[in-house]
Write an enzyme that holds these catalytic residues in place. Structure first.
Site, PDB file in Angstrom:
ATOM      1  N   CYS A 126      11.964  11.560 -35.535  1.00  0.00           N
ATOM      2  CA  CYS A 126      12.129  10.819 -34.444  1.00  0.00           C
ATOM      3  C   CYS A 126      11.414  11.172 -32.972  1.00  0.00           C
ATOM      4  O   CYS A 126      10.654  11.998 -32.909  1.00  0.00           O
ATOM      5  CB  CYS A 126      13.581  10.817 -34.023  1.00  0.00           C
ATOM      6  SG  CYS A 126      15.026  10.539 -35.417  1.00  0.00           S
ATOM      7  N   ARG A 152       6.096   9.168 -35.415  1.00  0.00           N
ATOM      8  CA  ARG A 152       6.989  10.211 -35.805  1.00  0.00           C
ATOM      9  C   ARG A 152       8.449   9.717 -36.436  1.00  0.00           C
ATOM     10  O   ARG A 152       9.281  10.444 -36.809  1.00  0.00           O
ATOM     11  CB  ARG A 152       7.545  10.637 -34.284  1.00  0.00           C
ATOM     12  CG  ARG A 152       6.645  11.446 -33.498  1.00  0.00           C
ATOM     13  CD  ARG A 152       7.067  11.899 -32.270  1.00  0.00           C
ATOM     14  NE  ARG A 152       8.116  12.771 -32.255  1.00  0.00           N
ATOM     15  CZ  ARG A 152       8.227  14.182 -32.460  1.00  0.00           C
ATOM     16  NH1 ARG A 152       6.860  14.665 -32.349  1.00  0.00           N
ATOM     17  NH2 ARG A 152       8.837  15.007 -32.551  1.00  0.00           N
ATOM     18  N   TRP A 211      13.399   8.227 -37.535  1.00  0.00           N
ATOM     19  CA  TRP A 211      13.165   8.606 -39.065  1.00  0.00           C
ATOM     20  C   TRP A 211      14.560   9.262 -39.250  1.00  0.00           C
ATOM     21  O   TRP A 211      14.787  10.147 -38.762  1.00  0.00           O
ATOM     22  CB  TRP A 211      12.225   9.889 -39.047  1.00  0.00           C
ATOM     23  CG  TRP A 211      11.863  10.059 -40.038  1.00  0.00           C
ATOM     24  CD1 TRP A 211      11.055   9.513 -41.266  1.00  0.00           C
ATOM     25  CD2 TRP A 211      12.321  11.288 -41.348  1.00  0.00           C
ATOM     26  NE1 TRP A 211      10.834  10.057 -42.503  1.00  0.00           N
ATOM     27  CE2 TRP A 211      11.808  11.298 -42.456  1.00  0.00           C
ATOM     28  CE3 TRP A 211      13.341  12.348 -40.759  1.00  0.00           C
ATOM     29  CZ2 TRP A 211      11.879  12.384 -43.404  1.00  0.00           C
ATOM     30  CZ3 TRP A 211      13.647  13.269 -41.941  1.00  0.00           C
ATOM     31  CH2 TRP A 211      12.886  13.080 -42.969  1.00  0.00           C
ATOM     32  N   ASN A 247      16.795  13.371 -30.622  1.00  0.00           N
ATOM     33  CA  ASN A 247      15.778  13.761 -31.933  1.00  0.00           C
ATOM     34  C   ASN A 247      16.390  15.088 -32.156  1.00  0.00           C
ATOM     35  O   ASN A 247      16.445  16.162 -31.510  1.00  0.00           O
ATOM     36  CB  ASN A 247      14.363  13.826 -31.187  1.00  0.00           C
ATOM     37  CG  ASN A 247      13.650  14.570 -32.345  1.00  0.00           C
ATOM     38  OD1 ASN A 247      13.693  14.539 -33.506  1.00  0.00           O
ATOM     39  ND2 ASN A 247      12.301  15.273 -31.830  1.00  0.00           N
ATOM     40  N   GLY A 248      16.910  15.135 -33.523  1.00  0.00           N
ATOM     41  CA  GLY A 248      17.323  16.586 -33.824  1.00  0.00           C
ATOM     42  C   GLY A 248      18.428  16.218 -34.844  1.00  0.00           C
ATOM     43  O   GLY A 248      18.860  15.367 -35.195  1.00  0.00           O
ATOM     44  N   GLU A 271      -3.937  19.520 -52.622  1.00  0.00           N
ATOM     45  CA  GLU A 271      -3.980  18.752 -51.136  1.00  0.00           C
ATOM     46  C   GLU A 271      -4.552  17.307 -51.713  1.00  0.00           C
ATOM     47  O   GLU A 271      -3.928  16.517 -51.013  1.00  0.00           O
ATOM     48  CB  GLU A 271      -5.009  19.319 -50.147  1.00  0.00           C
ATOM     49  CG  GLU A 271      -5.296  18.571 -48.919  1.00  0.00           C
ATOM     50  CD  GLU A 271      -4.240  18.202 -48.091  1.00  0.00           C
ATOM     51  OE1 GLU A 271      -2.836  18.688 -48.405  1.00  0.00           O
ATOM     52  OE2 GLU A 271      -4.194  17.226 -47.046  1.00  0.00           O
ATOM     53  N   LYS A 331      -2.232  14.013 -50.609  1.00  0.00           N
ATOM     54  CA  LYS A 331      -2.633  12.963 -49.753  1.00  0.00           C
ATOM     55  C   LYS A 331      -2.263  11.657 -50.711  1.00  0.00           C
ATOM     56  O   LYS A 331      -2.309  10.645 -50.449  1.00  0.00           O
ATOM     57  CB  LYS A 331      -4.056  13.213 -49.569  1.00  0.00           C
ATOM     58  CG  LYS A 331      -4.654  12.446 -48.224  1.00  0.00           C
ATOM     59  CD  LYS A 331      -4.081  13.515 -47.097  1.00  0.00           C
ATOM     60  CE  LYS A 331      -2.901  14.335 -47.222  1.00  0.00           C
ATOM     61  NZ  LYS A 331      -2.691  15.194 -46.165  1.00  0.00           N
ATOM     62  N   GLU A 346       1.203  10.635 -51.171  1.00  0.00           N
ATOM     63  CA  GLU A 346       1.525  10.236 -49.840  1.00  0.00           C
ATOM     64  C   GLU A 346       1.437   8.768 -49.328  1.00  0.00           C
ATOM     65  O   GLU A 346       2.074   8.016 -48.848  1.00  0.00           O
ATOM     66  CB  GLU A 346       1.022  11.359 -49.051  1.00  0.00           C
ATOM     67  CG  GLU A 346       1.786  11.338 -47.665  1.00  0.00           C
ATOM     68  CD  GLU A 346       1.149  12.516 -46.673  1.00  0.00           C
ATOM     69  OE1 GLU A 346       0.170  13.039 -47.257  1.00  0.00           O
ATOM     70  OE2 GLU A 346       1.748  12.811 -45.953  1.00  0.00           O
ATOM     71  N   HIS A 400      -0.948  24.417 -70.179  1.00  0.00           N
ATOM     72  CA  HIS A 400       0.262  25.120 -70.533  1.00  0.00           C
ATOM     73  C   HIS A 400       1.487  24.163 -70.282  1.00  0.00           C
ATOM     74  O   HIS A 400       2.735  24.716 -70.049  1.00  0.00           O
ATOM     75  CB  HIS A 400       0.367  26.436 -69.439  1.00  0.00           C
ATOM     76  CG  HIS A 400      -0.527  27.372 -69.569  1.00  0.00           C
ATOM     77  ND1 HIS A 400      -0.578  28.190 -70.850  1.00  0.00           N
ATOM     78  CD2 HIS A 400      -1.742  27.582 -69.102  1.00  0.00           C
ATOM     79  CE1 HIS A 400      -1.404  29.082 -70.957  1.00  0.00           C
ATOM     80  NE2 HIS A 400      -2.233  28.694 -69.636  1.00  0.00           N
ATOM     81  N   LYS A 405       5.384  12.153 -38.951  1.00  0.00           N
ATOM     82  CA  LYS A 405       4.548  13.111 -38.600  1.00  0.00           C
ATOM     83  C   LYS A 405       5.081  14.596 -38.724  1.00  0.00           C
ATOM     84  O   LYS A 405       4.447  15.587 -38.916  1.00  0.00           O
ATOM     85  CB  LYS A 405       3.793  12.472 -37.346  1.00  0.00           C
ATOM     86  CG  LYS A 405       2.617  13.585 -37.159  1.00  0.00           C
ATOM     87  CD  LYS A 405       1.341  13.162 -37.997  1.00  0.00           C
ATOM     88  CE  LYS A 405       0.108  14.176 -37.935  1.00  0.00           C
ATOM     89  NZ  LYS A 405      -0.835  14.012 -38.919  1.00  0.00           N
TER      90      LYS A 405
HETATM   91  C1  F6R Z   1       0.902  15.800 -45.244  1.00  0.00           C
HETATM   92  C2  F6R Z   1       1.545  16.287 -43.948  1.00  0.00           C
HETATM   93  C3  F6R Z   1       2.719  17.112 -44.171  1.00  0.00           C
HETATM   94  C4  F6R Z   1       2.617  18.071 -43.184  1.00  0.00           C
HETATM   95  C5  F6R Z   1       3.871  19.258 -43.027  1.00  0.00           C
HETATM   96  C6  F6R Z   1       3.677  20.424 -42.156  1.00  0.00           C
HETATM   97  O1  F6R Z   1      -0.156  14.870 -44.965  1.00  0.00           O
HETATM   98  O2  F6R Z   1       1.043  15.961 -43.002  1.00  0.00           O
HETATM   99  O3  F6R Z   1       2.716  17.480 -45.503  1.00  0.00           O
HETATM  100  O4  F6R Z   1       1.269  19.047 -43.166  1.00  0.00           O
HETATM  101  O5  F6R Z   1       4.851  18.086 -42.874  1.00  0.00           O
HETATM  102  O6  F6R Z   1       3.333  19.817 -40.725  1.00  0.00           O
HETATM  103  P1  F6R Z   1       2.873  20.876 -39.873  1.00  0.00           P
HETATM  104  O7  F6R Z   1       1.523  21.499 -39.938  1.00  0.00           O
HETATM  105  O8  F6R Z   1       3.013  19.950 -38.513  1.00  0.00           O
HETATM  106  O9  F6R Z   1       3.753  21.801 -39.582  1.00  0.00           O
END
Ligand code: F6R
Length: 604
Positions: A2, A27, A74, A100-101, A478, A482, A485, A501, A599
Site C-alpha cells: 500500500c 505500491r 494492495w 500501510n501494514g 529470474e 519476470k 510476473e 529429473h 512493488k
Molecule cells: C520481481 C520483484 C520481486 C522483488 C521482491 C523483493 O520482479 O520485483 O520479486 O524482487 O519482492 O523486493 P526487494 O528487493 O525490494 O526486497
C-alpha cells in the site's frame, strides 16, 4: 504494501494528494481513496480500482482543503472493494485514517469496539484505528493525545496518517512500515516513498520507528510516543523527479530496462581503481577480516541476485548460502561470530527480509544491507549498508535493480575474497576489466536485440522452461519469474541438469525452452538442450555471439557480447527481460502493475 501520502499547505492540496497517489500507484492498485479537511469537515472519497477513476470522480470544489491524505491499496485484510478502500472513518465521520501494514491485534480490538456500539463498515484491520481515536476524543482528549493513545493500543507494523476535524494538523506515526516526510516552503508532505512528492521537493526527513509527527503549514514536529522531541535532520535526495517519469517509453519497465547502462555506470563509478582493485568507500581493505561464511537473505528477484553472488563466492572457496528471507525467518540457519548476513533488498522495506535481518541481529550476527534506497529501513537497521545506485524503479517488475545488485555484489565478493583469503581472487583482474565495459555492452544488447520479433512466435505456448548452469542458473530463474510476473503465462526456471529429473515429462513441442549459456559448462548445457530438442521442444539459446556451437544447435539464437563468464548472466538477463516485455505487450498485459502484485511487500 500500500502507499500512503499526505500534504498540508496554505493552498488547496487536492491535486497534490492525487498526484502523490499516482506516483505511488506501483505500491498497490486494488483500490484508492482521498480525504481532505476544510471548513465543512472531513470529506472522503474512495473506490475499488486505481487512481485514475478516483481522480476523475473527486469533486474539486467540495474537496478543496489545505489538509489532505490519500491511500492506494494492495489488499491484505478484505477484498478489493469500495468499502475496504482507505481512508477509513469513525462512527461520527470526523476522523479519517490511512494505513500501510498490518494491525495484528485488530480482531480483539474490533470485538471490543463493536461490543461498545461502534459500527464497522469494512473488513479491514485498519478500521479499528478511527474508532479507537473516536473513543479517546469522546473521553476528552485533544486530537493529538487521542491519536497517541489509540496507537498505544495497537500491535503490528504500520505507517498511519490521520485527519481529525477541528484541527489544522495531520498526525502520523510509523512502526515497521516506511514513512518519509517532505519539506517544501510552507508545504509538508508525508509518503510511503519519496517518489510520491519528488516533483515538489527533494528535501526529506526519514522518520524512525516509534516517531510521531504533527504537520501544520510551515512546521513539522517529531516526537516519540511520550511527546519527547526527536531530532531528525532534513536531507536532500539525489534523485530528480525526471528519474521517476516515463520519458516517452510505453512503460516504466521498458524505460528501466533501457536505463541499465546508466545504472551500471553509477553502480561501479569510483569503485574500481585504475590498477583494477575494488575500492568500496564503505568497506576499506580489512573490513571483513573476521568473516568466514556469508548468508544472503532476500526475496524474489533480489534472491536471484543473491544466488548469483553466492555462486561467485563459492567459486572463490568461500562458504556462502542464499536463503529466501521468508524461510530464513521461520527456519533460521545457525550463525557464528564469523557469519556475515547480507540482506539484499531493492526497496529496503520488504517485511520478510527485515524480519530475518532483525532475527539474525538478535542472534548477534553481523548484518549488511545491499539496497537501492538510502534511508530505507534495511539501510538504517543493518550494521552497514552498501548502495546499488540504480535510481528509482517504478515498474513493479524489477529490472535495472537486478543488474545493479549483481554488479555491486560482484564488487563486494572481490572485497570479501581478498579480506577472507588474504589475496585477490584469480578472477579479479579479468572480472573488473570486463565490468568497465559492461554498461556499453548492455547498451549494445538493447540496440541490437531481436527479442521483440520472437514475441508472436512464443506468446502462445503451454509453458516455458528457462534453464542454465552456474551463474546462468539464477538468471534462468529470474527470466522465468519476470516472464510469469508480467505475461501471466506459465514459466519455470531450472538448473539445466534438473530438467531430466522430473520436469522433462512436461516438455513437448508446445513448451519452448530458453537456455542460457554463461561460457562455462556450456557442453553440459548443450547436452540438456539436445534432451529437450529430441522431445520436440523449440529452443531459444542465449549465449556469447562467438558461441557457434550453441548457435548451430538451437532454433533461435539471441547473442550477447563476449564478456567474462561471471558477467555473462547480466547480459543474457537483458535479452530475457526484453523477451518477457514484448510477449506481455503483445498479450496486452498490465506491464507496470501486474495483477495481484505490488512493488514493495511490507507484509510477511
Ligand atoms: C520481481 C520483484 C520481486 C522483488 C521482491 C523483493 O520482479 O520485483 O520479486 O524482487 O519482492 O523486493 P526487494 O528487493 O525490494 O526486497
Amino acid at each position: 504494501m500500500c502507499g500512503i501520502t499526505a500534504c498540508v499547505g496554505e493552498d488547496d492540496v487536492v491535486d497534490t494528494v492525487l498526484t502523490g497517489l499516482k506516483n505511488l500507484e506501483y505500491r498497490g492498485y486494488d483500490s484508492a481513496g482521498i480525504a481532505t479537511l476544510n471548513g465543512h469537515g472531513v470529506r472522503v472519497h474512495k473506490r475499488e480500482g486505481g487512481i485514475d477513476p478516483l481522480s476523475s470522480e473527486v469533486d474539486h470544489v467540495e474537496f478543496a482543503g489545505q489538509l489532505g491524505l490519500g491511500h492506494t491499496r494492495w489488499s491484505t485484510h478484505g477484498a478489493p472493494t469500495d468499502e475496504n478502500a482507505h481512508p477509513h472513518t469513525d462512527c461520527t465521520g470526523t476522523v479519517a485514517v490511512v494505513h500501510n501494514g498490518i494491525i495484528e491485534n485488530y480482531a480483539e480490538l474490533r470485538s471490543e469496539l463493536a461490543a461498545a456500539g461502534h459500527l464497522f463498515t469494512s473488513e479491514t484491520d485498519t478500521e479499528v484505528v478511527p474508532h479507537l481515536i473516536e473513543d479517546e476524543l469522546a473521553a476528552g482528549y485533544d486530537p493529538e493525545a487521542a491519536f497517541r493513545r489509540a496507537i498505544a493500543r495497537i500491535e503490528g507494523s504500520y505507517a498511519i496518517a490521520v485527519l481529525v476535524d477541528g484541527t489544522d494538523a495531520i498526525f502520523a506515526t510509523r512502526q515497521g512500515s516506511p514513512l518519509v516526510l517532505g519539506v517544501d516552503g510552507k508545504r509538508r508532505f508525508l509518503a510511503s516513498d519519496v517518489p510520491s512528492f519528488l516533483e515538489y521537493t527533494s528535501r526529506v526527513v526519514y522518520l524512525d520507528d516509534g516517531d510521531f509527527v504533527r504537520l501544520t503549514p510551515g512546521e513539522h514536529v517529531i516526537t516519540d510516543i511520550t511527546g519527547s522531541p526527536q531530532n531528525r535532520p532534513i536531507e536532500t535526495v539525489e534523485w530528480g523527479s525526471e528519474d521517476a517519469e516515463r520519458d516517452g517509453y510505453d512503460h516504466y519497465m521498458l524505460k528501466e530496462i533501457h536505463e541499465q547502462p546508466e545504472a551500471l555506470r553509477r553502480a561501479i563509478n569510483g569503485r574500481i581503481t585504475d590498477d583494477n582493485r575494488v575500492d568500496l568507500e564503505e568497506f576499506p581493505p580489512g573490513s571483513f577480516d573476521d568473516v568466514d561464511e556469508v548468508h544472503f537473505i532476500s526475496c524474489g528477484t533480489s534472491h536471484h541476485a543473491s544466488m548469483y553472488a553466492c555462486q561467485l563466492l563459492r567459486d572463490r572457496g568461500i562458504p556462502a548460502h542464499a536463503f529466501t528471507a521468508g524461510e530464513y525467518a521461520t527456519t533460521p540457519a545457525p550463525v557464528t561470530d564469523g557469519t556475515l548476513v547480507v540482506a539484499v533488498t531493492q526497496s529496503g522495506e520488504t517485511a520478510d527480509t527485515l524480519t530475518s535481518m532483525r532475527d539474525v541481529k538478535a542472534r548477534n550476527a553481523r548484518t549488511l544491507a545491499v539496497t537501492n534506497v538510502v534511508g530505507s529501513t534495511a539501510a538504517r537497521e543493518a550494521d552497514d549498508a552498501l548502495f546499488i545506485r540504480a535510481g528509482p524503479e517504478i515498474g513493479v517488475a524489477a529490472t535495472k535493480t537486478f543488474s545493479s545488485q549483481v554488479i555491486v555484489l560482484a564488487l563486494l565478493v572481490e572485497r570479501l575474497t581478498e579480506d577472507i583469503t588474504g589475496e585477490p581472487s584469480a578472477e579479479r583482474e579479468g572480472l573488473l576489466s570486463a565490468l568497465r565495459v559492461l554498461p556499453d555492452q548492455v547498451e549494445r544488447v538493447l540496440r541490437e536485440s531481436t527479442a521483440a520479433s520472437l514475441a508472436s512466435q512464443y506468446a502462445d505456448a503451454d509453458g516455458r522452461f528457462f534453464i542454465g548452469r552456474g551463474v546462468a542458473f539464477p538468471v534462468a530463474c529470474e527470466g522465468a519469474l519476470k516472464f510469469k510476473e508480467i505475461t501471466y503465462e506459465h514459466a519455470e526456471g531450472f538448473a539445466a541438469g534438473e530438467l531430466k529429473h522430473g520436469p522433462l515429462a512436461l516438455v513437448t513441442p508446445q513448451t519452448p525452452v530458453l537456455a542460457v549459456f554463461s561460457g562455462r559448462h556450456d557442453t553440459k548445457t548443450l547436452n540438456n538442450v539436445e534432451e529437450v530438442r529430441s522431445r520436440g521442444a523449440p529452443v531459444i539459446g542465449i549465449a556469447a555471439e562467438t558461441a557457434n556451437h550453441v548457435e548451430s544447435t538451437v532454433d533461435v539464437f539471441l547473442p550477447i557480447p563476449e564478456t567474462h563468464p561471471e558477467l555473462s548472466g547480466v547480459l543474457a538477463n537483458v535479452q530475457l527481460q526484453l523477451v518477457s516485455y514484448y510477449v506481455a505487450d503483445l498479450l496486452d498485459r498490465s506491464i507496470d502493475k501486474p495483477r495481484n502484485l505490488a512493488k514493495s511487500v511490507t507484509v510477511e
